[in-house]
Design a protein around this motif. Structure first.
Motif, short mmCIF file in Angstrom:
data_model
loop_
_atom_site.label_atom_id
_atom_site.label_comp_id
_atom_site.label_asym_id
_atom_site.label_seq_id
_atom_site.Cartn_x
_atom_site.Cartn_y
_atom_site.Cartn_z
N THR A 34 1.05 -1.02 -0.19
CA THR A 34 -0.05 0.21 -0.23
C THR A 34 0.64 1.39 0.21
O THR A 34 0.23 2.00 -0.17
CB THR A 34 -0.61 -0.45 1.33
N GLN A 35 2.06 1.20 1.00
CA GLN A 35 3.05 2.48 0.84
C GLN A 35 3.97 1.99 -0.34
O GLN A 35 4.41 0.60 -0.30
CB GLN A 35 3.30 2.52 2.12
N SER A 36 5.52 2.99 -0.42
CA SER A 36 6.52 2.61 -1.26
C SER A 36 7.70 2.36 -0.96
O SER A 36 6.88 2.33 1.22
CB SER A 36 6.53 3.97 -1.97
N LEU A 37 8.35 1.61 -0.69
CA LEU A 37 9.09 1.18 -0.05
C LEU A 37 9.85 2.44 1.01
O LEU A 37 9.92 2.61 1.98
CB LEU A 37 10.66 0.53 -0.96
N TYR A 38 10.23 3.34 0.22
CA TYR A 38 10.17 4.58 0.48
C TYR A 38 9.97 5.02 2.11
O TYR A 38 9.91 5.48 3.41
CB TYR A 38 10.47 6.04 -0.37
N LEU A 39 8.54 4.67 1.74
CA LEU A 39 7.35 5.20 3.22
C LEU A 39 7.83 4.41 4.41
O LEU A 39 8.00 4.25 5.25
CB LEU A 39 6.22 5.20 2.54
N ARG A 40 7.95 2.51 3.59
CA ARG A 40 7.75 2.37 4.64
C ARG A 40 9.17 1.66 5.10
O ARG A 40 9.23 1.67 6.59
CB ARG A 40 7.58 0.86 3.60
N LEU A 41 10.35 2.55 4.61
CA LEU A 41 11.49 2.47 5.54
C LEU A 41 11.33 3.77 6.68
O LEU A 41 12.30 4.22 7.01
CB LEU A 41 12.84 2.84 4.81
N GLY A 42 10.79 4.60 6.47
CA GLY A 42 10.58 5.70 7.22
C GLY A 42 11.04 7.05 6.92
O GLY A 42 11.34 8.06 7.33
N GLY A 43 10.82 7.54 5.29
CA GLY A 43 11.43 8.34 4.40
C GLY A 43 13.01 8.98 4.51
O GLY A 43 13.71 8.38 5.26
N ASN A 44 12.86 10.07 4.17
CA ASN A 44 14.80 10.34 4.28
C ASN A 44 15.42 10.65 5.96
O ASN A 44 16.07 10.29 5.78
CB ASN A 44 14.57 11.63 4.17
N THR A 45 14.38 11.33 6.51
CA THR A 45 15.05 11.03 7.94
C THR A 45 15.34 9.51 8.48
O THR A 45 16.25 9.40 9.12
CB THR A 45 14.11 11.30 9.12
N ALA A 46 14.39 8.54 8.03
CA ALA A 46 14.77 7.33 8.78
C ALA A 46 16.19 6.64 7.73
O ALA A 46 16.93 5.41 8.53
CB ALA A 46 13.70 6.42 8.41
N ILE A 47 16.13 7.19 6.60
CA ILE A 47 16.64 6.73 5.81
C ILE A 47 18.32 7.39 6.09
O ILE A 47 19.32 6.43 5.87
CB ILE A 47 16.32 7.13 4.06
N SER A 48 18.36 8.44 6.15
CA SER A 48 19.74 9.18 6.80
C SER A 48 20.36 8.58 7.53
O SER A 48 21.57 8.37 8.02
CB SER A 48 19.13 10.94 7.34
N ALA A 49 19.41 8.13 8.73
CA ALA A 49 19.69 7.58 10.27
C ALA A 49 20.57 6.14 10.02
O ALA A 49 21.49 5.70 10.44
CB ALA A 49 19.08 7.30 11.10
N VAL A 50 19.75 5.24 8.81
CA VAL A 50 20.94 3.88 7.98
C VAL A 50 22.01 4.19 7.63
O VAL A 50 23.40 3.18 8.24
CB VAL A 50 19.67 3.14 7.60
#
Length: 277
Positions: free
Chosen positions: A32-48
């Motif tokens: 129902t959501q893109s992988l980007y949104l399921r990952l948590g967007g820019n903030t979450a990706i940046s933390a990873v």
């Protein structure tokens, strides 16, 4: 010869587009959501990515590839932003990645299966720290695995990573010029600098020595280091100046950081036969 910041600077997730652009026949199977949104967007990706970079920096199996970037805050920030943008774009976000494709970015670097595996482990550890869901983690790691063929070349000799004879010759020519202008040590080379035949012999000996030591076909026939430097009273400061001049030449010709470290480590191994003789 490549800049270390290019190494795997483009590695993360350009292949991931296959997860976001390929549709299944049954729309009910789509998330129902893109992988980007399921990952948590820019903030979450940046933390990873921040944790991933920290993991790599402390991983002795692969951190030599990133040594130059780690030592330069500007380059490190650029690498970080490139990784975030690449993951963001590939997973359906608004970020834009403009780096090199995988094959171009890693050509001639001699990345092995073990080194690729180490990178995957470091990324997995970062994903686990932030409790990324199993489905999302599998998508990311499967995408990375799909790029393996464009990244892993197997063992490549230091000689070839230095650019073979042409690359080594360019570095040595620049190095000789730097030494000639370096008032800390140029007096040791004054006699050779004043005699073109001796200077050419010195140049060729250096090229052959580096070529042979790095796995090339060249043959060094000069004196051993202890004999060659006996009575010269070379100090640690003189030796360090020589290393600085060589390092500057390697940087000028964009020798990637792992190859540079290997060559400078070999030179460091000669210190005892050069200093204090």
């Amino acid at each position: 010869m490549k800049k270390s910041a290019q190494l795997w600077g483009a590695i993360l997730m350009s292949g991931m587009l296959m997860f976001t652009s390929c549709k299944k026949d049954d729309d009910t199977m789509q998330p129902t959501q893109s992988l980007y949104l399921r990952l948590g967007g820019n903030t979450a990706i940046s933390a990873v990515i921040d944790q991933f970079i920290a993991n790599v920096a402390s991983d002795s199996r692969i951190n030599a590839y990133f040594a130059d970037a780690a030592a330069d805050p500007t380059r490190l920030t650029k690498l970080r932003n490139n990784l975030i943008n690449q993951v963001g774009m590939a997973t359906g976000g608004s970020e834009k990645y403009t780096g090199l494709d995988m094959k171009t970015a890693h050509k001639g670097m001699g990345i092995t299966d073990g080194e690729f595996g180490a990178l995957v482990e470091d990324l997995t550890s970062s994903l686990d720290k932030f409790k990324v869901g199993a489905t999302e983690k599998t998508e990311l790691l499967t995408a990375l695995a799909s790029m393996k063929g464009d990244i892993v070349e197997g063992q490549v000799s230091l000689y070839n990573r230095l650019g073979a004879n042409a690359g080594i010759s360019a570095v040595i020519d620049d190095f000789i010029g730097k030494v000639a202008a370096d008032t800390r040590i140029n007096s040791f080379f004054a006699a050779a600098a004043a005699d073109q035949a001796r200077l050419m012999k010195l140049r060729n000996n250096l090229i052959n020595q580096v070529g042979q030591a790095s796995g090339g076909p060249e043959k060094y026939t000069g004196l051993d280091m202890k004999t060659a430097h006996k009575g010269m009273k070379i100090t640690d400061a003189h030796f360090n100046a020589l290393v600085e001049d060589l390092q500057a030449s390697l940087v000028k010709y964009n020798v990637q950081s792992k190859a540079k470290i290997e060559l400078l480590t070999a030179l460091g191994g000669m210190r005892a036969d050069i200093v204090g003789q």
